[in-house]
Design a protein around this motif. Structure first.
Motif, mmCIF file in Angstrom:
data_model
loop_
_atom_site.group_PDB
_atom_site.id
_atom_site.type_symbol
_atom_site.label_atom_id
_atom_site.label_comp_id
_atom_site.label_asym_id
_atom_site.label_seq_id
_atom_site.Cartn_x
_atom_site.Cartn_y
_atom_site.Cartn_z
ATOM 1 N N ASP A 49 -43.970 1.704 -9.934
ATOM 2 C CA ASP A 49 -45.123 2.022 -10.751
ATOM 3 C C ASP A 49 -45.884 3.161 -10.555
ATOM 4 O O ASP A 49 -46.809 3.595 -11.349
ATOM 5 N N ARG A 50 -45.725 3.944 -9.521
ATOM 6 C CA ARG A 50 -46.579 5.007 -9.266
ATOM 7 C C ARG A 50 -45.412 6.456 -8.950
ATOM 8 O O ARG A 50 -46.116 7.460 -8.762
ATOM 9 N N VAL A 51 -44.249 6.106 -8.901
ATOM 10 C CA VAL A 51 -43.311 7.363 -8.855
ATOM 11 C C VAL A 51 -42.218 6.817 -9.937
ATOM 12 O O VAL A 51 -41.460 6.296 -10.081
ATOM 13 N N ARG A 52 -42.210 8.158 -10.836
ATOM 14 C CA ARG A 52 -40.959 8.222 -11.803
ATOM 15 C C ARG A 52 -40.140 9.333 -11.920
ATOM 16 O O ARG A 52 -40.717 10.478 -11.373
ATOM 17 N N PHE A 53 -39.030 9.228 -11.906
ATOM 18 C CA PHE A 53 -37.898 10.344 -11.715
ATOM 19 C C PHE A 53 -37.219 10.208 -13.078
ATOM 20 O O PHE A 53 -36.537 9.467 -13.585
ATOM 21 N N GLU A 54 -37.197 11.560 -13.509
ATOM 22 C CA GLU A 54 -36.624 11.798 -14.679
ATOM 23 C C GLU A 54 -35.626 13.094 -14.919
ATOM 24 O O GLU A 54 -35.802 14.008 -14.137
ATOM 25 N N LEU A 55 -34.569 12.846 -15.719
ATOM 26 C CA LEU A 55 -33.505 13.633 -15.855
ATOM 27 C C LEU A 55 -33.869 14.946 -16.509
ATOM 28 O O LEU A 55 -33.642 14.622 -17.929
ATOM 29 N N LYS A 56 -34.492 15.738 -16.259
ATOM 30 C CA LYS A 56 -35.322 16.720 -17.393
ATOM 31 C C LYS A 56 -35.479 18.121 -16.658
ATOM 32 O O LYS A 56 -35.677 18.399 -15.485
ATOM 33 N N ASP A 57 -35.222 18.945 -17.537
ATOM 34 C CA ASP A 57 -35.796 20.434 -17.255
ATOM 35 C C ASP A 57 -37.312 20.456 -16.916
ATOM 36 O O ASP A 57 -37.842 20.091 -17.941
ATOM 37 N N TYR A 58 -37.719 21.144 -16.106
ATOM 38 C CA TYR A 58 -39.251 21.135 -15.851
ATOM 39 C C TYR A 58 -39.596 22.119 -16.933
ATOM 40 O O TYR A 58 -40.990 22.020 -17.186
ATOM 41 N N ARG A 59 -39.006 22.877 -17.635
ATOM 42 C CA ARG A 59 -39.638 23.698 -18.757
ATOM 43 C C ARG A 59 -39.856 22.817 -20.046
ATOM 44 O O ARG A 59 -40.673 23.373 -20.724
ATOM 45 N N ASP A 60 -39.443 21.544 -19.920
ATOM 46 C CA ASP A 60 -39.532 20.762 -21.099
ATOM 47 C C ASP A 60 -40.845 19.955 -21.364
ATOM 48 O O ASP A 60 -41.053 18.852 -21.862
ATOM 49 N N LEU A 61 -41.407 19.892 -19.860
ATOM 50 C CA LEU A 61 -42.732 18.901 -19.717
ATOM 51 C C LEU A 61 -43.968 19.376 -20.425
ATOM 52 O O LEU A 61 -44.059 20.769 -20.678
ATOM 53 N N ASP A 62 -44.444 18.772 -20.832
ATOM 54 C CA ASP A 62 -45.860 18.926 -21.962
ATOM 55 C C ASP A 62 -47.190 18.457 -21.410
ATOM 56 O O ASP A 62 -48.001 18.221 -22.239
ATOM 57 N N GLN A 63 -47.358 18.191 -20.218
ATOM 58 C CA GLN A 63 -48.516 17.258 -19.690
ATOM 59 C C GLN A 63 -48.991 18.254 -18.419
ATOM 60 O O GLN A 63 -48.326 19.175 -18.160
ATOM 61 N N THR A 64 -50.285 18.093 -18.011
ATOM 62 C CA THR A 64 -50.875 18.579 -16.973
ATOM 63 C C THR A 64 -50.910 17.793 -15.616
ATOM 64 O O THR A 64 -50.828 16.614 -15.880
ATOM 65 N N PHE A 65 -50.992 18.440 -14.562
ATOM 66 C CA PHE A 65 -51.006 17.829 -13.346
ATOM 67 C C PHE A 65 -52.065 18.240 -12.325
ATOM 68 O O PHE A 65 -52.499 19.369 -12.525
ATOM 69 N N ASP A 66 -52.547 17.534 -11.710
ATOM 70 C CA ASP A 66 -53.522 17.736 -10.642
ATOM 71 C C ASP A 66 -52.895 18.654 -9.379
ATOM 72 O O ASP A 66 -53.671 19.782 -8.650
ATOM 73 N N ARG A 67 -51.658 18.382 -9.201
ATOM 74 C CA ARG A 67 -50.931 19.030 -8.063
ATOM 75 C C ARG A 67 -49.345 19.308 -8.529
ATOM 76 O O ARG A 67 -48.778 18.225 -9.139
ATOM 77 N N ILE A 68 -48.943 20.254 -7.998
ATOM 78 C CA ILE A 68 -47.180 20.547 -8.511
ATOM 79 C C ILE A 68 -46.649 20.824 -6.887
ATOM 80 O O ILE A 68 -47.104 21.682 -6.213
ATOM 81 N N VAL A 69 -45.566 20.295 -6.723
ATOM 82 C CA VAL A 69 -44.837 20.689 -5.565
ATOM 83 C C VAL A 69 -43.441 20.857 -5.850
ATOM 84 O O VAL A 69 -42.994 20.177 -6.823
#
Length: 399
Positions: A219-239
């Motif tokens: 419920d707190r960790v989601r893993f996606e098969l996706k190119d990072y360039r296709d994301l369209d939301q914002t985040f508080d932190r990126i690692v």
């Protein structure tokens, strides 16, 4: 030709080379553990013609046999001889030729990026389980103490990175290149983060999702098969740990522009990647052909330039020296000691991976490779103005 090659590559140590036809050559200053090797005619031709690729292929194909010592001992002689050390940036013509070749090697559009990831990471989860730590961290560990086990040093790496991210419970965190999920699961479990991980490896994402369910964190960790360039939301932190090396020099600016686009205004990112001390270079022929097609280890100057072009603040840089050499040593010893690997993989594959792990270790011991940990932010005031917070948190976690 072989005399010139040996004189250039072997300056110290005790190497004996048996050549086809019965001749024997000696190289080095006669010190240290003796190493004795034997070439077939084919192996000798390949090595003389293209040492960086030919030596590896000769060993892989059994055309270079080590009769005394191990491959690691042979590659250490090469490393100590200085053939992999810092050489400066070279002439304008040499730099230009390298730049053109980089553009050709690293044209990593989306389809190429998926193919390159599959080449290495989709081999088999079972292979990686056999030599990585229990959390399957396939990146440089952090040996906060010299007596740490691999498991302890990988946990210390995650704690060190988390300290720099300054995560608070509930923060939305993006993990670019999330691997088998260890970093994301740790940030959710130990720091209360809400994590999205992206990878291009089908093997990795499947296991990461299983691990999230088993840990009760789905419920707190989601893993996606996706190119990072296709994301369209914002985040508080990126690692991003061990992923920048797969981006390719032509895409560095795009990478950091994407990081900027995905960051909230008062947020920060931590990029952990292999770098080279000698400035821009080329991926060696063996690694490009067999291990990481499309991969590239950048100079710090290339990364800083891309960050500047993207319009991000560089808020902290740390260089980790020799930590990856120790990590690779642990991986190599575990790989070689696993009793089932000879039954699961053919001899050529095993020798290829032994060469990869041993030569990569030499790159960090003698060849000027290192780890960059670069913290970036969109705003100058996004983080405290001293490093005390990260040092204190990392030290507390690694006592």
């Amino acid at each position: 030709m072989i005399d010139a090659l040996l004189n250039r590559m072997i300056k110290v140590g005790d190497l004996t080379v048996h050549l086809p036809g019965g001749a024997t050559k000696k190289a080095g200053d006669g010190t240290g553990t003796p190493v004795v090797i034997r070439f077939t005619a084919k192996g000798l031709r390949r090595t003389v013609a293209n040492p960086s690729l030919g030596l590896a292929e000769a060993y892989m194909d059994g055309d270079l046999v080590i009769e005394q010592g191990e491959l690691w001992n042979l590659l250490q002689l090469v490393g100590k001889g200085g053939s992999r050390g810092l050489k400066g940036r070279g002439s304008w013509l040499k730099r230009t030729r390298r730049a053109i070749k980089r553009r050709i090697q690293q044209a990593n559009d989306r389809s190429a990026a998926r193919r390159n990831v599959a080449h290495h990471y989709d081999l088999s989860n079972d292979l990686y389980r056999r030599f990585l730590d229990a959390d399957m961290q396939y990146s440089c560990a952090y040996f906060a103490r010299p007596d740490m086990t691999l498991e302890e040093a990988q946990a210390a790496k995650k704690a060190h990175i988390a300290a720099k991210l300054r995560i608070e419970p509930g923060m939305k965190v993006l993990d670019i290149g999330s691997g088998w999920g260890g970093m994301g699961l740790t940030l959710a479990r130990d720091h209360g983060a809400d994590v999205t991980g992206v990878t291009l490896s089908t093997e990795q994402v499947g296991l990461a999702r299983e691990r999230a369910i088993e840990a009760g964190l789905a419920d707190r960790v989601r893993f996606e098969l996706k190119d990072y360039r296709d994301l369209d939301q914002t985040f508080d932190r990126i690692v991003s740990v061990g992923m920048l090396e797969h981006v390719g020099e032509p895409h560095f600016r795009e990478y950091f522009e994407t990081v900027k686009r995905l960051l909230a205004d008062d947020s920060c990112a931590l990029i952990h990647a292999i770098g080279r001390a000698g400035g821009p270079g080329l991926t060696n022929a063996f690694t490009h052909k067999y291990i990481f097609p499309g991969g590239y280890i950048p100079g710090l100057s290339e990364i800083v330039s891309a960050i500047e072009d993207a319009g991000l603040w560089i808020t902290d840089i740390e260089i980790l020296r020799l930590h990856y050499a120790e990590t690779l040593k642990n991986w190599r010893l575990r790989f070689m000691a696993d009793p089932e690997i000879p039954a699961l993989y053919d001899a050529r594959f095993r020798r290829m991976w032994e060469f990869y792990l041993a030569s990569a270790e030499m790159g960090f011991r003698y060849g000027g490779h290192m780890i960059f940990q670069i913290q970036v932010a969109k705003r100058v005031d996004a983080l405290p103005i001293t490093r005390d917070y990260m040092l204190e948190a990392s030290a507390a976690a690694n006592r």
